[in-house]
Design a protein around this motif. Structure first.
Motif, mmCIF file in Angstrom:
data_model
loop_
_atom_site.group_PDB
_atom_site.id
_atom_site.type_symbol
_atom_site.label_atom_id
_atom_site.label_comp_id
_atom_site.label_asym_id
_atom_site.label_seq_id
_atom_site.Cartn_x
_atom_site.Cartn_y
_atom_site.Cartn_z
ATOM 1 N N PHE A 172 1.707 19.554 1.145
ATOM 2 C CA PHE A 172 1.485 18.544 0.112
ATOM 3 C C PHE A 172 0.521 17.469 0.621
ATOM 4 O O PHE A 172 0.510 17.144 1.814
ATOM 5 N N LYS A 173 -0.265 16.890 -0.283
ATOM 6 C CA LYS A 173 -1.110 15.745 0.026
ATOM 7 C C LYS A 173 -0.531 14.507 -0.658
ATOM 8 O O LYS A 173 -0.139 14.560 -1.824
ATOM 9 N N GLY A 174 -0.459 13.398 0.085
ATOM 10 C CA GLY A 174 0.081 12.156 -0.443
ATOM 11 C C GLY A 174 -0.990 11.086 -0.568
ATOM 12 O O GLY A 174 -2.129 11.252 -0.132
ATOM 13 N N THR A 175 -0.604 9.960 -1.190
ATOM 14 C CA THR A 175 -1.470 8.787 -1.300
ATOM 15 C C THR A 175 -0.854 7.665 -0.476
ATOM 16 O O THR A 175 0.304 7.303 -0.676
ATOM 17 N N PHE A 176 -1.626 7.117 0.477
ATOM 18 C CA PHE A 176 -1.137 6.077 1.379
ATOM 19 C C PHE A 176 -1.793 4.748 1.011
ATOM 20 O O PHE A 176 -2.995 4.553 1.225
ATOM 21 N N TYR A 177 -1.009 3.830 0.399
ATOM 22 C CA TYR A 177 -1.479 2.491 0.037
ATOM 23 C C TYR A 177 -1.290 1.593 1.267
ATOM 24 O O TYR A 177 -0.163 1.240 1.632
ATOM 25 N N LEU A 178 -2.399 1.216 1.899
ATOM 26 C CA LEU A 178 -2.349 0.572 3.209
ATOM 27 C C LEU A 178 -2.671 -0.915 3.130
ATOM 28 O O LEU A 178 -3.719 -1.313 2.610
ATOM 29 N N THR A 179 -1.764 -1.736 3.632
ATOM 30 C CA THR A 179 -2.016 -3.151 3.862
ATOM 31 C C THR A 179 -2.745 -3.258 5.198
ATOM 32 O O THR A 179 -2.253 -2.760 6.222
ATOM 33 N N THR A 180 -3.908 -3.910 5.219
ATOM 34 C CA THR A 180 -4.788 -3.748 6.385
ATOM 35 C C THR A 180 -4.533 -4.743 7.525
ATOM 36 O O THR A 180 -4.840 -4.440 8.672
ATOM 37 N N ALA A 225 -5.658 4.541 0.211
ATOM 38 C CA ALA A 225 -5.739 3.658 -0.950
ATOM 39 C C ALA A 225 -5.476 2.209 -0.534
ATOM 40 O O ALA A 225 -4.902 1.937 0.522
ATOM 41 N N GLY A 226 -5.903 1.269 -1.383
ATOM 42 C CA GLY A 226 -5.808 -0.148 -1.065
ATOM 43 C C GLY A 226 -4.487 -0.776 -1.467
ATOM 44 O O GLY A 226 -3.890 -0.410 -2.481
ATOM 45 N N HIS A 227 -4.055 -1.759 -0.650
ATOM 46 C CA HIS A 227 -2.817 -2.510 -0.935
ATOM 47 C C HIS A 227 -2.955 -3.947 -0.422
ATOM 48 O O HIS A 227 -1.999 -4.532 0.050
ATOM 49 N N THR A 228 -4.191 -4.475 -0.502
ATOM 50 C CA THR A 228 -4.575 -5.825 -0.073
ATOM 51 C C THR A 228 -4.623 -5.951 1.451
ATOM 52 O O THR A 228 -4.255 -5.036 2.182
ATOM 53 N N VAL A 229 -5.035 -7.149 1.889
ATOM 54 C CA VAL A 229 -5.088 -7.464 3.318
ATOM 55 C C VAL A 229 -3.733 -7.940 3.817
ATOM 56 O O VAL A 229 -3.217 -7.474 4.832
ATOM 57 N N ARG A 285 -9.033 -16.881 -8.004
ATOM 58 C CA ARG A 285 -9.918 -15.738 -8.229
ATOM 59 C C ARG A 285 -10.649 -15.348 -6.945
ATOM 60 O O ARG A 285 -10.800 -14.162 -6.631
ATOM 61 N N ASN A 286 -11.095 -16.339 -6.167
ATOM 62 C CA ASN A 286 -11.812 -16.070 -4.925
ATOM 63 C C ASN A 286 -10.912 -15.354 -3.918
ATOM 64 O O ASN A 286 -11.326 -14.390 -3.260
ATOM 65 N N ARG A 287 -9.646 -15.822 -3.789
ATOM 66 C CA ARG A 287 -8.707 -15.197 -2.855
ATOM 67 C C ARG A 287 -8.345 -13.782 -3.290
ATOM 68 O O ARG A 287 -8.185 -12.877 -2.457
ATOM 69 N N ILE A 288 -8.207 -13.552 -4.594
ATOM 70 C CA ILE A 288 -7.908 -12.196 -5.081
ATOM 71 C C ILE A 288 -9.026 -11.251 -4.664
ATOM 72 O O ILE A 288 -8.784 -10.148 -4.151
ATOM 73 N N ASN A 289 -10.269 -11.695 -4.871
ATOM 74 C CA ASN A 289 -11.411 -10.863 -4.488
ATOM 75 C C ASN A 289 -11.407 -10.556 -2.995
ATOM 76 O O ASN A 289 -11.721 -9.437 -2.569
ATOM 77 N N GLN A 290 -11.071 -11.545 -2.180
ATOM 78 C CA GLN A 290 -11.016 -11.324 -0.726
ATOM 79 C C GLN A 290 -9.961 -10.268 -0.380
ATOM 80 O O GLN A 290 -10.205 -9.379 0.449
ATOM 81 N N GLU A 291 -8.787 -10.374 -0.997
ATOM 82 C CA GLU A 291 -7.703 -9.441 -0.695
ATOM 83 C C GLU A 291 -8.069 -8.005 -1.081
ATOM 84 O O GLU A 291 -7.810 -7.054 -0.325
ATOM 85 N N ASN A 336 -11.910 -6.980 0.802
ATOM 86 C CA ASN A 336 -11.931 -6.875 2.265
ATOM 87 C C ASN A 336 -11.087 -5.694 2.752
ATOM 88 O O ASN A 336 -11.455 -4.997 3.715
ATOM 89 N N SER A 337 -9.933 -5.465 2.109
ATOM 90 C CA SER A 337 -9.110 -4.328 2.509
ATOM 91 C C SER A 337 -9.827 -3.011 2.196
ATOM 92 O O SER A 337 -9.792 -2.069 2.988
#
Length: 498
Positions: free
Chosen positions: A308-316, A343-347, A357-363, A366-367
């Motif tokens: 099986f292949k999974g999806t890994f949502y990674l906090t960086t 997959a992404g899960h923020t920083v 809005r600026n912090r959301i974009n960074q999270e 950047n991740s």
């Protein structure tokens, strides 16, 4: 040592009968050719007496003796993720007779698939190797393996290895090698009647048919009862169309006595039509949140074994800063190289609805950038920390190049028209019953919908959001048994219509 894998290319014929959890009479000390077979006598160098640690390739295993065994002492091998080759405990070579069949057995406990191989030694001391059996994971419970081995010409001594060549653990104990094959059950008395009766298929939907097939020997007449009636030929087949679940009985008579067999055909009601927005077939996704190390060390091998292949949502942030209990950069790269979705899960795993809005974009940006630079994979899937989202966050995700985003704890299924930036999932908690998880899998398959599981730590003794290795293995095994399609989030999103 010569490669066992290479030896298989010219493998000597090995006659074997392999079974699991089979009780066989314990061999007496005089019969058992393996010295110190129960590993109760300690030797030197951390070995049981008459046993040594052996490897092939370039592994970095950990051997441990004594440990708790099947009865008394056992011997442990832990095979590291950076290992190539295999590792095994080897008994002293035992003298054997060519052309003779020997019965080998041992007890083992493992969390990965293992293998039994054999070394043949001739009178000049030269060796060749052969494969005996591939064994599935015992799911960390004790199981016994038994095999019959016929010794080829020219062989004077053998060593039988129970080895491990995958990341995981193996404990072995209570070995036996005795002359003589496991005795088959005695044949039926001469002239005794025999009868087989089967149905294909055994489960149908109302209005469908099943074919009954039977064959008898040493009989003179056969009579049907229960779901069918009348005299029947001694062998034959017949198509039936039961309106409800029915059991068919066939009784035959011969000079040697009477015999009867039965088979049940289960009839399911006609299923309701799938709800609007269904896919062409049901799907399930195994997704993992937060970058926990246990997802790599425990869940990943189970996924690999199942295919099986999974999806890994990674906090960086934990990956970049090397936090304890979280994945390393190399582990993340390995996951990507094995074909799983990154997959992404923020920083920082922040609640995005509380940020500017600026912090959301960074999270989110950047991740994404970090994971893409680390793995070389394009990151298009995202999971909202705590399941917190709003339209602003959705818009910023789309602008950043994400094509789908997943929430948490909805415990509902996705259709082909579900909002791609509000995918539903069930985050497994310790209080969730296996029955409820299986019911969701069954519903996804029956209704042609998409079930996304969200999994955090995979360990024993974790918090309410953790999943034990045994439960995760049970989930994977059930998915396998149903035959439902397994997809990553990226693959599932590509099948959506909106």
């Amino acid at each position: 040592m010569i490669s066992i894998r290479a030896g298989r290319l010219a493998a000597l014929a090995v006659a074997l009968a392999l079974s699991f959890s089979i009780s066989v009479p314990a061999a007496s000390a005089a019969d058992n050719l393996i010295l110190n077979p129960a590993l109760e006598t300690a030797g030197s160098g951390g070995n049981p007496a008459n046993w040594t640690k052996t490897t092939w390739g370039s592994p970095t295993p950990m051997f441990a003796y004594p440990v708790a065994g099947h009865v008394g002492n056992g011997a442990l091998i832990t095979f590291g993720s950076n290992s190539t080759g295999d590792a095994r405990w080897a008994h002293d070579p035992v003298t054997v007779t060519p052309g003779t069949t020997y019965t080998y057995s041992n007890w083992y406990k493992s969390n990965v698939a293992t293998e039994i191989d054999i070394q043949y030694i001739n009178s000049s001391g030269s060796s060749s190797w052969g494969w005996v059996a591939s064994l599935p994971s015992s799911n960390n419970t004790w199981q016994q393996v038994t095999a019959n081995i016929t010794i080829p010409s020219g062989t004077t001594k053998i060593v039988v290895f129970h080895l491990i060549d995958k990341t995981g653990t193996l404990i072995v104990d209570d070995f036996s090698l005795t002359s003589g094959a496991v005795s088959p059950p005695p044949p039926p008395p001469p002239g005794a009647p025999t009868l087989t009766l089967s149905a294909n298929p055994t489960t149908i939907t109302a209005g469908q048919q099943s074919t009954l097939t039977w064959n008898s020997t040493n009989t003179t007449s056969c009579t049907a009862s229960n779901g069918w009636t009348g005299s029947k030929a001694l062998s034959g087949n017949e198509t039936v169309s039961p309106a409800a679940t029915a059991t068919y009985v066939l009784s035959c008579t011969g000079a040697g006595g009477n015999i009867s067999q039965q088979v049940t055909v289960t009839v399911n009601a006609v299923p309701p039509p799938p709800p609007p927005g269904g896919f062409s077939e049901g799907m399930v996704t195994l997704s993992f949140d937060d970058s926990w190390t246990s997802q790599y060390t425990t869940a990943l091998p189970i996924l690999q074994t199942a295919g099986f292949k999974g999806t890994f949502y990674l906090t960086t942030e934990p990956i970049q800063e090397g936090w304890d209990d979280f994945m390393t950069p190399n582990q993340v790269k390995t996951i990507a190289q094995q074909g799983h979705e990154i997959a992404g899960h923020t920083v920082t795993h922040a609640d995005l609805t509380t940020l500017s809005r600026n912090r959301i974009n960074q999270e989110i940006k950047n991740s994404k950038t970090y994971l893409q630079n680390l793995t070389g994979a394009i990151v298009t899937s995202f999971a909202y920390p705590y399941g917190s989202l709003n339209n602003t966050i959705k818009t910023l995700l789309k602008n950043a190049g994400y094509t789908a985003a997943r929430g948490v704890d909805y415990e509902t299924l996705n259709t082909a028209t579900t909002d791609k930036f509000d995918l539903k999932s069930q985050c497994i908690e310790t209080g969730d019953s296996m029955a409820s998880i299986k019911a969701q899998i069954d519903a996804a398959k029956a209704n042609k919908q998409w079930y996304i599981l969200c999994i955090h730590e995979v360990k024993n003794g974790g918090d309410q959001y953790s999943t034990t290795p045994a439960r995760f293995q049970e989930i994977v095994d059930y998915i396998t048994s149903t035959g439902i399609k397994v997809v990553t989030v990226k693959e599932g999103r590509a099948l959506m219509s909106n």
